[in-house]
Design a protein around this motif. Structure first.
Motif, mmCIF file in Angstrom:
data_model
loop_
_atom_site.group_PDB
_atom_site.id
_atom_site.type_symbol
_atom_site.label_atom_id
_atom_site.label_comp_id
_atom_site.label_asym_id
_atom_site.label_seq_id
_atom_site.Cartn_x
_atom_site.Cartn_y
_atom_site.Cartn_z
ATOM 1 N N VAL A 53 1.080 -1.284 -0.207
ATOM 2 C CA VAL A 53 0.372 0.057 -0.163
ATOM 3 C C VAL A 53 0.898 1.143 -0.220
ATOM 4 C CG1 VAL A 53 -2.334 -0.904 0.759
ATOM 5 C CG2 VAL A 53 0.271 -0.255 2.296
ATOM 6 N N ALA A 54 0.574 2.142 -0.540
ATOM 7 C CA ALA A 54 0.894 3.631 -0.442
ATOM 8 C C ALA A 54 1.139 4.266 0.808
ATOM 9 C CB ALA A 54 0.278 4.538 -1.743
ATOM 10 N N LYS A 55 2.149 4.940 0.566
ATOM 11 C CA LYS A 55 2.516 4.985 2.092
ATOM 12 C C LYS A 55 3.424 6.432 2.184
ATOM 13 C CE LYS A 55 2.385 2.814 7.072
ATOM 14 N NZ LYS A 55 3.323 2.527 7.540
ATOM 15 N N SER A 56 3.119 7.193 3.026
ATOM 16 C CA SER A 56 3.943 8.909 2.854
ATOM 17 C C SER A 56 4.451 8.690 4.218
ATOM 18 C CB SER A 56 3.811 10.442 2.811
ATOM 19 O OG SER A 56 4.120 11.366 3.043
ATOM 20 N N GLU A 57 5.650 8.748 4.652
ATOM 21 C CA GLU A 57 6.607 8.906 6.176
ATOM 22 C C GLU A 57 7.174 10.684 6.222
ATOM 23 O OE1 GLU A 57 5.327 7.159 9.185
ATOM 24 O OE2 GLU A 57 4.213 6.328 8.476
ATOM 25 N N ALA A 58 7.142 11.430 6.480
ATOM 26 C CA ALA A 58 8.040 11.752 7.158
ATOM 27 C C ALA A 58 8.358 12.752 5.904
ATOM 28 C CB ALA A 58 8.811 11.737 7.989
ATOM 29 N N GLY A 59 6.974 13.094 4.756
ATOM 30 C CA GLY A 59 7.378 12.764 3.817
ATOM 31 C C GLY A 59 7.982 12.475 2.328
ATOM 32 N N VAL A 60 8.166 11.008 2.678
ATOM 33 C CA VAL A 60 8.970 9.860 1.862
ATOM 34 C C VAL A 60 7.756 9.765 1.545
ATOM 35 C CG1 VAL A 60 10.520 8.452 1.935
ATOM 36 C CG2 VAL A 60 11.429 10.430 3.159
ATOM 37 N N GLU A 61 7.275 8.834 0.226
ATOM 38 C CA GLU A 61 5.991 8.591 -0.376
ATOM 39 C C GLU A 61 7.400 6.442 -0.533
ATOM 40 O OE1 GLU A 61 3.522 8.985 -1.382
ATOM 41 O OE2 GLU A 61 3.825 11.277 -0.438
ATOM 42 N N MET A 62 6.356 6.663 0.200
ATOM 43 C CA MET A 62 6.963 4.227 -0.342
ATOM 44 C C MET A 62 5.571 3.426 -0.109
ATOM 45 S SD MET A 62 7.490 4.154 4.122
ATOM 46 C CE MET A 62 8.231 5.511 3.611
ATOM 47 N N HIS A 63 6.134 2.331 -0.248
ATOM 48 C CA HIS A 63 4.813 1.695 -0.643
ATOM 49 C C HIS A 63 5.342 0.480 0.875
ATOM 50 C CE1 HIS A 63 4.299 2.665 -4.958
ATOM 51 N NE2 HIS A 63 3.929 2.565 -4.865
ATOM 52 N N ALA A 64 4.385 0.323 1.592
ATOM 53 C CA ALA A 64 4.521 -0.950 2.756
ATOM 54 C C ALA A 64 3.820 -1.804 2.365
ATOM 55 C CB ALA A 64 4.625 0.006 3.812
ATOM 56 N N CYS A 65 4.737 -2.888 3.454
ATOM 57 C CA CYS A 65 3.292 -3.997 3.364
ATOM 58 C C CYS A 65 2.585 -3.636 4.425
ATOM 59 C CB CYS A 65 3.580 -5.176 3.949
ATOM 60 S SG CYS A 65 3.691 -6.954 4.597
ATOM 61 N N PRO A 66 0.833 -4.508 4.570
ATOM 62 C CA PRO A 66 0.128 -4.311 5.687
ATOM 63 C C PRO A 66 0.358 -4.693 6.815
ATOM 64 C CG PRO A 66 -0.533 -4.857 3.807
ATOM 65 C CD PRO A 66 0.341 -5.292 3.097
ATOM 66 N N GLN A 67 1.227 -5.923 6.714
ATOM 67 C CA GLN A 67 1.653 -6.967 7.486
ATOM 68 C C GLN A 67 2.462 -6.253 8.418
ATOM 69 O OE1 GLN A 67 -0.730 -9.283 9.207
ATOM 70 N NE2 GLN A 67 -2.503 -8.078 6.800
ATOM 71 N N ALA A 80 16.279 10.550 -0.549
ATOM 72 C CA ALA A 80 15.698 11.930 0.754
ATOM 73 C C ALA A 80 15.592 11.797 1.636
ATOM 74 C CB ALA A 80 14.231 12.147 -0.080
ATOM 75 N N VAL A 81 15.763 10.042 2.202
ATOM 76 C CA VAL A 81 16.208 9.035 3.059
ATOM 77 C C VAL A 81 17.143 9.609 3.585
ATOM 78 C CG1 VAL A 81 15.909 6.896 4.419
ATOM 79 C CG2 VAL A 81 13.958 7.693 3.273
ATOM 80 N N LEU A 82 18.232 9.084 2.300
ATOM 81 C CA LEU A 82 19.641 9.416 2.593
ATOM 82 C C LEU A 82 20.067 10.570 3.220
ATOM 83 C CD1 LEU A 82 21.709 6.803 0.770
ATOM 84 C CD2 LEU A 82 20.471 6.342 3.103
ATOM 85 N N LYS A 83 19.375 11.466 2.791
ATOM 86 C CA LYS A 83 19.987 13.457 2.977
ATOM 87 C C LYS A 83 19.449 13.840 4.616
ATOM 88 C CE LYS A 83 20.218 14.670 -2.321
ATOM 89 N NZ LYS A 83 18.825 15.591 -2.843
ATOM 90 N N LYS A 84 18.334 12.517 5.037
ATOM 91 C CA LYS A 84 18.101 13.116 5.826
ATOM 92 C C LYS A 84 18.724 13.354 6.942
ATOM 93 C CE LYS A 84 13.532 14.909 4.822
ATOM 94 N NZ LYS A 84 12.164 14.237 5.143
#
Length: 84
Positions: A53-67, A80-84
Motif C-alpha cells: 500500500v502507498a504510504k507517506s512517512e516524514a514526507g517520503v513516499e513509499m510502498h509498505a506491506c500492510p502486515q 531523500a531519506v539518505l539526505k535527512k
C-alpha cells in the motif's frame, strides 16, 4: 449482372463482419493490457504476498506491506531519506 451485384454485396457484408471482429478483438486486447498494467503496478510483499500500500512517512513516499514486513522506496525517495 445480378450475380455480380450479389458477389459485391456479399463481399461488403464480409468486410463489415471482419471489421466488427477486428474492433472487438482490439477492444478485448486493450482491456487485457489495462488489466495486466494494473496488476503489474500492484507489487506484492515477498513475505506474505499481500499487495503493498502507498504510504507517506516524514514526507517520503513509499510502498509498505500492510502486515509490517517492510517498505520499498524508489530511487528518489531513498535519496531523500539518505539526505535527512
Amino acid at each position: 449482372m445480378a450475380e455480380d451485384h450479389k458477389d459485391r454485396l456479399g463481399n461488403k457484408l464480409h468486410d463489415v463482419e471482419k471489421a466488427r471482429e477486428d474492433q472487438w478483438a482490439r477492444q478485448r486486447d486493450e482491456e487485457l493490457v489495462e488489466k495486466m498494467r494494473k496488476r503489474l503496478s500492484q507489487t506484492a510483499c515477498p513475505e506474505c504476498k499481500q499487495f503493498l500500500v502507498a504510504k507517506s512517512e516524514a514526507g517520503v513516499e513509499m510502498h509498505a506491506c500492510p502486515q509490517g514486513h517492510g517498505a520499498w522506496l524508489d530511487a528518489s525517495a531513498l535519496e531523500a531519506v539518505l539526505k535527512k
